[in-house]
Design an enzyme around this catalytic site. Structure first.
Site, PDB file in Angstrom:
ATOM      1  N   LYS A  80      -5.011 -13.383   4.519  1.00  0.00           N
ATOM      2  CA  LYS A  80      -6.264 -12.625   4.662  1.00  0.00           C
ATOM      3  C   LYS A  80      -7.433 -13.600   4.498  1.00  0.00           C
ATOM      4  O   LYS A  80      -7.398 -14.473   3.620  1.00  0.00           O
ATOM      5  CB  LYS A  80      -6.305 -11.538   3.588  1.00  0.00           C
ATOM      6  CG  LYS A  80      -7.456 -10.551   3.700  1.00  0.00           C
ATOM      7  CD  LYS A  80      -7.372  -9.514   2.581  1.00  0.00           C
ATOM      8  CE  LYS A  80      -8.462  -8.471   2.660  1.00  0.00           C
ATOM      9  NZ  LYS A  80      -8.356  -7.480   1.567  1.00  0.00           N
ATOM     10  N   SER A 155      -8.835  -2.832   3.262  1.00  0.00           N
ATOM     11  CA  SER A 155      -9.508  -3.891   3.974  1.00  0.00           C
ATOM     12  C   SER A 155      -8.567  -4.958   4.556  1.00  0.00           C
ATOM     13  O   SER A 155      -8.977  -5.708   5.425  1.00  0.00           O
ATOM     14  CB  SER A 155     -10.496  -4.593   3.040  1.00  0.00           C
ATOM     15  OG  SER A 155      -9.802  -5.207   1.968  1.00  0.00           O
ATOM     16  N   SER A 179      -6.553  -1.855  -0.874  1.00  0.00           N
ATOM     17  CA  SER A 179      -6.719  -2.653   0.344  1.00  0.00           C
ATOM     18  C   SER A 179      -5.459  -3.338   0.858  1.00  0.00           C
ATOM     19  O   SER A 179      -5.469  -3.882   1.961  1.00  0.00           O
ATOM     20  CB  SER A 179      -7.810  -3.708   0.141  1.00  0.00           C
ATOM     21  OG  SER A 179      -9.076  -3.128   0.304  1.00  0.00           O
TER      22      SER A 179
END
Ligand SMILES: [Zn+2]
Lengths: 493, 114, 482
Positions: A80, A155, A179
């Protein structure tokens, strides 16, 4: 002939060890899958072809010399983009960090590399991990591989979409209010948030420091546990890093759930949960009961206040964490006559609407005269949430709920109303407040063909029992590594 | 001074202790050092009102005698020994700077003395 | 109307740890700009702070030296404000639970002892340095600014007094006494000119005899004890004049301008007071239990107050004691070492407050960086007491030792300073002098006392100053009687 990109970690490792598969082949298959899917998914912000190829070649050479680097030898992993990577652009999904190249690797990234992983690239996310759909990315949204008109969740939406599509075998996400688990649920993959402090946060671009935790996203429970074994560990560079023992998280996989006490959280498995989600959830609970688990309903009365507390604590911490983006030392600068004006303009131009909103919300909640009513009170509610969990775990080994009240929603359908977006995190937020582990495991498909996730929560440091139950849910659901339609042809089904 | 968004007119008047929540959004934006237009301030002020209305739920829970939690796990005394670690090369430190000069980070002049 | 001043002092002390407060960068002063920086102290994305354990022990030591309570459990907070020299735009500091609180320090001005209460002593980190370029270095006229983050993250201890001081002289005495304590503890260089010890004053005035506090003005930028005293005196005068003219005193921060001898208002930061403190989530609480606290207390060196008493008992005069105490633990160690070995305290004290202090000031070095030890000082004092060195020669040897030329005996030998007190050797020289000056010899024999001085001088001349004049004088008088 199926693509190596669709193998699990366990399968790929066996192939690599046995010489039936090379790291280079595996990586090229991963790149091919990205070529096939990225135009529609936009799961990645950066794909690092050159360094990944060099690393794969090195892995193959090492193996030719009889050297097996570690448990992730030759495995293509995505990161990420809110975890810093030395000499590789890291943006946190924000324009304020466009083109930013960090001088160091996050501890979790170092751990992956030392275990032999090949870093494929950096995945898309809601700007600074603030969001539940990846639509808040400063670089455009990602799409859901199961239906590209829908969000992948967030996210860590890019990481979840990449793993679901096979453009990464494993990905790291970060979970501040759900997330990792929520996008895993929406993309039909496994996503796990460890106990706070288990994985070092050093190099994770902070959103809310007391809630943030890095964790794995994978296609199977076993892969998630194996990845956690690599990235968990004490880090002297993180003062909140756990200083005790780190067990082998795969130790109880396959033990079944006979005799384990499973608590269904009443407040998170009734009103507000979509009927199709609820029905898949109930079936999975039933299968646990059939497997010998003792299922009961448990009430955690503070749950309905958890979301409110979260939306004060997380913005308050973020308002300070994001103050360092000021145009002075790195990142975007918009000129001004004075340094004060330059910083104010830089921040206005560099932060997207959701990040701006949360910074202002947090600034307000901490400001003179409001601290006690908002931030101070939220911290007390946090105590009550922890107490509720502690009481519940006196009677059960794990708690379960749906991961997300709904399946993947249409891109653009919730962006206008921040509050409706926040409500998507209602089931996942409590674990972040309590610092306890949680995992989402796919258990079914709704009428629109969208995945449904099942959440298991355990007490702090209860990862072994968490994975044990997750493995049983996975086995009983007959999900069987189901793949999204867009990659089925390539998958060879 | 500032743009005050009184929440009485917005979404059913969130309150703290019976008083309407009153956000001086321009003041908050200055504290957070974000240069926003009047329209942006107005819009965000309204959105914050809605969020705070929900967030104000935390005030409904009785918390007398409850200690605040700022840390999820009960840890204390995480220290490092007083040992020097080699710092970054200066070029590395400055390489991402929007403007650098003679080994320093360069910025426009400041208005405020510290 | 007569007014009285109410003064409180905030002191910042940079600790002399090897590394910074929250990262491993060197904390040393004077490096090239931005060469002692890392992701943590530059506030790079993803970096995290980890506290320096030595700094925590030292702040506890400072607190104990000031008779403070040491909190069993304390916590770091974030203090939020934007300033370009502060990389994270928040400072890791402490708020409602500092490490130390509620102490005291006794000071003496003109023989009157008064007690200054310490409100708190807390731990924080320093900021970087901002240089204003163009406009003569003044902030408001500058063309642009340059930032050096070498000081960013250096451990900083803030000591806050209650408003117990009533004169600039008291403020100065407090500041000096605090410096001697910090030096005695060995926890900081405490150099005002380098900024490793900084004082800010909070000054208000009120009609004499009243209790209500006047409007408080913060005065900054005093880089010496003298400027602290001058700035406070100026500020008291300024506020008095304002009140007498029927004007109000504004609550503000004012900068001391050493050259102009005035304080000036600074553009106020509109929201400067809304710091939005909240517990630092990257750091866990600090727990100091009784065992640990007592271990630190037991390891404390002797503090200035105790030293003064002990040295006064050795017969050292107050002025010398003041200089010795101001010299910190190194100087005290050398003095005590020499005395413990058996040297005469007064002689040694004279040398330390005279030649040694002058040497250190001239060469800009610390005593610890010179080879001088208590043992050397004792050796020197023995040579002097035995008459092997004259008073002047002893001082020359001392300088040689400080300069690294060797032990006192070696320096004396090398510089050829040993006195001839061997009577056999001297008798030959005396006979020669008497033979060369028969008239003087005659007067000596006649018992003229004035001629002794002349003859001693002649002997000194032929021995190139190495003869012990006392011995020569005695021998000449004996000759007269022969
Ligand atoms: Zn550093």
């Amino acid at each position: 002939m199926s693509s190596p990109a669709d193998l699990t970690l366990a399968e790929a490792s066996a192939g690599l060890r046995g010489g039936k598969l090379s790291a280079r082949e595996l990586l090229e298959a991963t790149f091919d899958r990205a070529s096939l899917t990225e135009a529609e998914l936009h799961a990645y912000l950066t794909i690092d072809h050159e360094n990944a190829r060099a690393a794969a070649a090195a892995a193959d050479e090492a193996q030719a010399n009889g050297l097996w680097v570690g448990p992730l030898h030759g495995i293509p992993v995505a990161i990420k983009d809110n975890m810093v990577t030395a000499a590789l652009q890291t943006t946190a999904g924000s324009q304020i960090l466009a083109g930013y190249v960090p001088p160091y690797d996050a501890t979790a990234v170092t751990a992956l590399k030392s275990a032999g992983a090949i870093i494929v690239g950096k995945t898309n996310l809601d700007e600074f991990a603030m969001g539940s759909s990846t639509e808040n990315s400063g670089y455009g949204p990602s799409a859901n591989p199961w239906d590209t008109t829908r969000v992948p969740g967030g996210s860590s939406g890019g990481s979840a979409a990449a793993v679901a599509a096979g453009s990464a075998m494993i990905a790291l996400g970060s979970d501040t209010g759900g997330s990792i688990r929520q996008p895993a649920s929406l993309c039909g993959v496994v996503g796990m948030k460890p106990t706070y402090g288990l994985v070092s946060r050093y190099g994770l671009i902070a959103f809310a420091s007391s809630l943030d935790q890095i964790g794995p996203i994978s296609r199977t429970v076993e892969d998630a546990a194996a990845t956690l074994e690599v990235i968990a560990g004490h880090d002297p560079l993180d003062a909140t890093s756990y200083r005790g023992e780190y067990p082998r998280y795969r130790s109880l996989l396959g033990e079944g759930v006979s005799g384990l006490r499973v608590g269904v959280v009443a407040e998170l498995s009734g009103a507000g949960i979509h009927p199709e989600v609820l029905s898949a959830f109930r079936s999975a609970v039933d299968s646990l009961a059939e497997g010998g688990a003792i299922v009961s309903e448990v009430s955690l009365p503070s749950m309905e206040y958890a979301l409110s507390a979260y939306y004060l604590i997380a913005p308050a911490e973020c308002s300070a964490n994001l103050a360092r983006f000021d145009g002075v030392r790195y990142g975007l600068r918009v000129d001004g006559a004075t340094v004060e004006e330059m910083t104010a303009r830089t921040r206005a131009a560099g932060f997207g609407p959701e990040v701006t909103r949360r910074i202002l919300l947090g600034t307000y909640a901490l400001s003179a005269g409001y601290y006690d009513a908002f931030y101070g009170q939220a911290q007390k509610v946090r105590t009550l949430v922890i107490q509720d969990f502690t009481r519940a775990y006196e009677g059960v080994d794990v708690l379960v709920s749906p991961t997300s009240p709904i399946t993947a929603f249409e891109l653009g359908s919730r962006t206008e109303d921040p509050l409706s977006m926040y409500l998507v995190d209602v089931c996942t937020i409590p674990s972040n407040l309590a610092g306890t582990p949680g995992i989402s495991v796919p258990v079914g498909i709704d009428g629109a063909g969208l995945p449904i996730g099942f959440q298991i929560m355990a007490p702090a440091l209860g990862e072994e029992v968490l994975f044990r139950v997750a493995a049983e849910v996975e086995r009983a659901s007959a999900w069987n590594n189901r793949r999204p339609p867009m990659v089925e042809a390539d998958h060879g089904v | 001074m500032g743009r005050r968004v009184c929440m009485e007119s917005v979404r059913g008047a969130p309150t703290i202790g019976g008083m309407a929540i009153d956000i001086d959004i321009a003041y908050v934006a200055r504290l957070a050092r974000i240069d926003l237009s009047d329209e942006e301030l107005e819009r965000i002020g309204r959105q914050l009102g809605g969020i705070l209305e929900h967030a104000a739920l935390v005030q409904q829970l009785p918390t007398e005698g409850v200690e605040p939690t700022s840390h999820p796990l009960p840890m204390v005394n995480a220290f490092r020994p007083d040992r020097v670690v080699p710092p970054l090369e200066r070029d590395t430190a400055l390489t991402q700077a929007p403007q650098a000069e003679d080994g320093y980070f360069r910025v426009p002049p400041t208005l405020e003395a510290e | 109307m007569e007014y009285e001043a109410v003064i409180g002092i905030e002191t910042h002390v940079e600790l002399a740890t090897a590394s910074k407060m929250f990262c491993g960068c060197p904390a040393q002063f004077g490096a090239d700009p931005n060469t002692n920086v890392c992701p943590v102290c530059l506030g790079l994305p993803g970096a995290l702070p980890v506290p320096n354990e030595q700094a925590i022990e030292w702040i506890v030591a400072i607190g104990l030296a000031l008779d403070c309570e040491i909190a069993h459990r304390s916590q770091f907070h974030r203090k939020n404000y934007f300033y370009a020299d502060q990389p994270k735009n928040y400072q890791i500091s402490q708020f409602d639970v500092p490490v130390c609180s509620g102490g005291r320090l006794d000071i003496e001005v003109a023989g009157v002892v008064s007690r200054v209460r310490i409100n708190r002593v807390h731990m924080e980190e320093d900021t970087g340095k901002m240089i204003h370029v163009g406009g003569g270095g003044r902030i408001k006229d500058a063309d642009h600014s340059l930032l050096d983050f070498n000081r960013s993250g250096v451990p900083l201890v803030e000591i806050v007094t209650e408003p117990d001081l009533s004169s600039p002289q008291q403020a100065r005495a407090f500041a000096q006494e605090l410096q001697t304590i910090v030096l005695a503890l060995g926890v900081s260089d405490a150099k005002l000119e380098e900024g490793s010890m900084r004082f800010d004053g909070n000054v208000s005035i009120r009609p004499k005899g009243t209790q209500e506090m006047g409007t408080k003005v913060e005065v900054k930028n005093m880089n010496s004890f003298r400027s602290l005293e001058r700035a406070l005196a100026y500020e008291i005068e300024r506020q008095t004049a304002a009140l007498e003219a029927g004007e109000q005193v504004l609550q503000e921060t004012r900068h001391w301008d050493e050259g102009a001898g005035v304080t000036g208002g600074m553009r106020s930061k509109e929201e400067s007071s809304d710091y939005r403190y909240f517990p630092e989530p990257d750091l866990v609480p600090i727990e100091i239990n009784d065992t640990r606290r007592e271990a630190i207390r037991n390891a404390l060196p002797e503090l200035p107050a105790a030293r003064r008493l002990r040295w006064a008992a050795l017969g050292i005069d107050p002025a010398s004691i003041a200089v010795l105490v101001a010299g910190g633990s190194d100087l005290a160690g050398v003095f005590d070492g020499a005395v413990a070995a058996g040297a005469d305290p007064k002689t040694v004290a004279n040398w330390l407050t005279g030649e040694v202090t002058a040497f250190l000031r001239r060469e800009l070095v610390d005593l610890g960086a010179t080879p001088l030890t208590g043992g050397y000082l004792f050796e020197l004092e023995r040579l002097y007491a035995a008459g092997d060195l004259s008073s002047t020669a002893a001082k020359q040897v001392l300088v040689g030792v400080l300069a690294g030329e060797g032990s006192p005996a070696e320096v004396a030998e090398e510089r050829d300073l040993i006195q001839i007190s061997d009577t056999g050797a001297l008798a030959t020289e005396i006979d020669r002098v008497l033979a060369e000056h028969p008239a003087a010899y005659q007067r000596l024999k006649e018992g003229d006392p004035k001629v002794v001085g002349f003859l001693v001088g002649q002997v000194m001349k032929v021995t190139a100053g190495k003869a012990d004049p006392k011995v020569v004088s005695t021998m000449l008088r004996q000759k007269a009687e022969d």
